[in-house]
Design a protein around this motif. Structure first.
Motif, PDB file in Angstrom:
ATOM      1  N   ALA A   9       0.831  -1.205   0.000  1.00  0.00           N
ATOM      2  CA  ALA A   9       0.000   0.000   0.000  1.00  0.00           C
ATOM      3  C   ALA A   9       0.865   1.254   0.000  1.00  0.00           C
ATOM      4  CB  ALA A   9      -0.927  -0.009   1.211  1.00  0.00           C
ATOM      5  N   VAL A  10       1.914   1.246   0.825  1.00  0.00           N
ATOM      6  CA  VAL A  10       2.820   2.397   0.902  1.00  0.00           C
ATOM      7  C   VAL A  10       3.560   2.582  -0.417  1.00  0.00           C
ATOM      8  CG1 VAL A  10       4.864   3.335   2.047  1.00  0.00           C
ATOM      9  CG2 VAL A  10       3.090   2.213   3.401  1.00  0.00           C
ATOM     10  N   LYS A  11       4.063   1.478  -0.971  1.00  0.00           N
ATOM     11  CA  LYS A  11       4.786   1.566  -2.244  1.00  0.00           C
ATOM     12  C   LYS A  11       3.848   1.989  -3.367  1.00  0.00           C
ATOM     13  CE  LYS A  11       8.646  -1.583  -1.390  1.00  0.00           C
ATOM     14  NZ  LYS A  11       9.357  -2.802  -1.861  1.00  0.00           N
ATOM     15  N   GLY A  12       2.596   1.541  -3.311  1.00  0.00           N
ATOM     16  CA  GLY A  12       1.622   1.970  -4.308  1.00  0.00           C
ATOM     17  C   GLY A  12       1.390   3.471  -4.241  1.00  0.00           C
ATOM     18  N   PHE A  13       1.263   3.989  -3.026  1.00  0.00           N
ATOM     19  CA  PHE A  13       1.067   5.429  -2.835  1.00  0.00           C
ATOM     20  C   PHE A  13       2.269   6.203  -3.371  1.00  0.00           C
ATOM     21  CE2 PHE A  13       1.171   9.396  -0.416  1.00  0.00           C
ATOM     22  CZ  PHE A  13      -0.154   9.812  -0.516  1.00  0.00           C
ATOM     23  N   MET A  14       3.465   5.728  -3.051  1.00  0.00           N
ATOM     24  CA  MET A  14       4.682   6.371  -3.555  1.00  0.00           C
ATOM     25  C   MET A  14       4.739   6.304  -5.076  1.00  0.00           C
ATOM     26  SD  MET A  14       7.329   4.784  -0.720  1.00  0.00           S
ATOM     27  CE  MET A  14       8.763   5.275  -1.664  1.00  0.00           C
ATOM     28  N   SER A  15       4.309   5.165  -5.635  1.00  0.00           N
ATOM     29  CA  SER A  15       4.311   5.018  -7.091  1.00  0.00           C
ATOM     30  C   SER A  15       3.357   6.012  -7.737  1.00  0.00           C
ATOM     31  CB  SER A  15       3.904   3.589  -7.476  1.00  0.00           C
ATOM     32  OG  SER A  15       4.814   2.640  -6.973  1.00  0.00           O
ATOM     33  N   ILE A 132       4.847   3.661 -15.474  1.00  0.00           N
ATOM     34  CA  ILE A 132       4.316   2.838 -14.387  1.00  0.00           C
ATOM     35  C   ILE A 132       5.161   1.584 -14.208  1.00  0.00           C
ATOM     36  CG2 ILE A 132       2.336   1.473 -13.622  1.00  0.00           C
ATOM     37  CD1 ILE A 132       0.534   3.478 -15.055  1.00  0.00           C
ATOM     38  N   THR A 133       5.498   0.933 -15.329  1.00  0.00           N
ATOM     39  CA  THR A 133       6.315  -0.276 -15.262  1.00  0.00           C
ATOM     40  C   THR A 133       7.680   0.019 -14.646  1.00  0.00           C
ATOM     41  OG1 THR A 133       5.224  -1.114 -17.259  1.00  0.00           O
ATOM     42  CG2 THR A 133       7.276  -2.170 -16.612  1.00  0.00           C
ATOM     43  N   SER A 134       8.282   1.139 -15.039  1.00  0.00           N
ATOM     44  CA  SER A 134       9.603   1.510 -14.519  1.00  0.00           C
ATOM     45  C   SER A 134       9.555   1.777 -13.014  1.00  0.00           C
ATOM     46  CB  SER A 134      10.131   2.743 -15.253  1.00  0.00           C
ATOM     47  OG  SER A 134      10.259   2.493 -16.637  1.00  0.00           O
ATOM     48  N   VAL A 135       8.510   2.497 -12.577  1.00  0.00           N
ATOM     49  CA  VAL A 135       8.380   2.806 -11.155  1.00  0.00           C
ATOM     50  C   VAL A 135       8.159   1.529 -10.349  1.00  0.00           C
ATOM     51  CG1 VAL A 135       6.945   3.944  -9.420  1.00  0.00           C
ATOM     52  CG2 VAL A 135       7.564   5.157 -11.518  1.00  0.00           C
ATOM     53  N   PHE A 136       7.290   0.655 -10.852  1.00  0.00           N
ATOM     54  CA  PHE A 136       7.044  -0.609 -10.161  1.00  0.00           C
ATOM     55  C   PHE A 136       8.325  -1.436 -10.062  1.00  0.00           C
ATOM     56  CE2 PHE A 136       2.178  -1.239 -10.931  1.00  0.00           C
ATOM     57  CZ  PHE A 136       1.943  -0.211 -10.036  1.00  0.00           C
ATOM     58  N   GLY A 138      11.394  -0.290 -10.178  1.00  0.00           N
ATOM     59  CA  GLY A 138      12.332   0.381  -9.283  1.00  0.00           C
ATOM     60  C   GLY A 138      12.023   0.151  -7.821  1.00  0.00           C
ATOM     61  N   LEU A 139      10.742   0.074  -7.481  1.00  0.00           N
ATOM     62  CA  LEU A 139      10.350  -0.155  -6.093  1.00  0.00           C
ATOM     63  C   LEU A 139      10.250  -1.640  -5.750  1.00  0.00           C
ATOM     64  CD1 LEU A 139       7.606   2.603  -5.615  1.00  0.00           C
ATOM     65  CD2 LEU A 139       9.939   2.584  -4.719  1.00  0.00           C
ATOM     66  N   GLY A 140      10.397  -2.490  -6.762  1.00  0.00           N
ATOM     67  CA  GLY A 140      10.381  -3.932  -6.521  1.00  0.00           C
ATOM     68  C   GLY A 140       9.057  -4.455  -5.992  1.00  0.00           C
TER      69      GLY A 140
END
Length: 214
Positions: A9-15, A132-136, A138-140
């Motif tokens: 959830a946190v990584k989604g918000f950051m994304s 979106i793919t790049s951010v995902f 990058g955040l793993g």
């Protein structure tokens, strides 16, 4: 909610913030509407972009490879369509610049058009799904999704983060309007129109140059 889901959830918000924050045509439109019309008008445009981000994030999170393949197959067509749409919107923004003394704001005719415009602009830009793919990546986050519920949590975070950014941008626009006279607002609006149209021209020229080189 377990730790893995909370982290998603946190990584989604950051994304969501990372996807929405780069200044592009939608960002300019959101800022322009918040300055020229109202905070709510700007949020309507931001909502359209957030819905598009969430829709594409859903496809990626659920592993719908055919969606990515569709964008890959028609990337040139999307760029041509998006380029002309940007030029038209840029002209419309310039043409509808408020007068130096704007007076009372006109009554809003509804925000459905603002939502639809931002939604179409975001979906017609092939770089959205790449971003979106790049951010995902990058955040793993993709490798940690085991259930549809976790995918939904991730997408909900993306939507929330994207919308949060648009709230921030609209607040900036509202404050700028409150501290600017009619001439400044008019000049900013005209600058937004030029910027949006220029992005469309650059996109079409770059596509033409690539086609000639190939």
């Amino acid at each position: 909610m377990n730790t893995v889901t909370l982290i998603l959830a946190v990584k989604g918000f950051m994304s969501g913030i990372a996807i929405a924050a780069p200044i592009g045509p939608v960002g300019v439109l959101v800022l322009r509407r918040a300055m020229v019309r109202s905070f709510g008008s700007g949020i309507a445009s931001g909502l359209g972009a957030a819905i598009a981000d969430a829709a594409l994030a859903t496809a990626i999170a659920l592993g719908l490879a055919e969606v990515s393949g569709f964008f890959d197959r028609f990337v040139a067509e999307f760029k041509i369509f998006g380029g002309f749409v940007l030029i038209i919107i840029g002209w419309w923004v310039w043409h509808n610049s408020p007068p130096r003394d704007p007076g009372p704001k006109p009554a809003s005719s509804g925000n459905f058009g603002a939502v639809a415009t931002a939604l179409a602009l975001t979906l017609s830009n092939p770089m959205t799904i790449v971003g979106i793919t790049s951010v995902f990546a990058g955040l793993g986050v993709l490798g940690t999704i085991d259930t549809r519920f976790q995918a939904a949590v991730l997408v909900g975070g993306v939507f929330s983060g994207s919308l949060a950014w648009w709230f921030i941008l609209c607040e900036i626009g509202r404050r700028l309007r409150g501290h600017s006279n009619g001439l400044v607002v008019r000049r900013v609006n005209q600058g937004c129109g030029i910027f949006i149209a220029a992005l469309g021209v650059i996109q079409l020229v770059a596509l033409g140059a690539t086609a000639l080189l190939n």
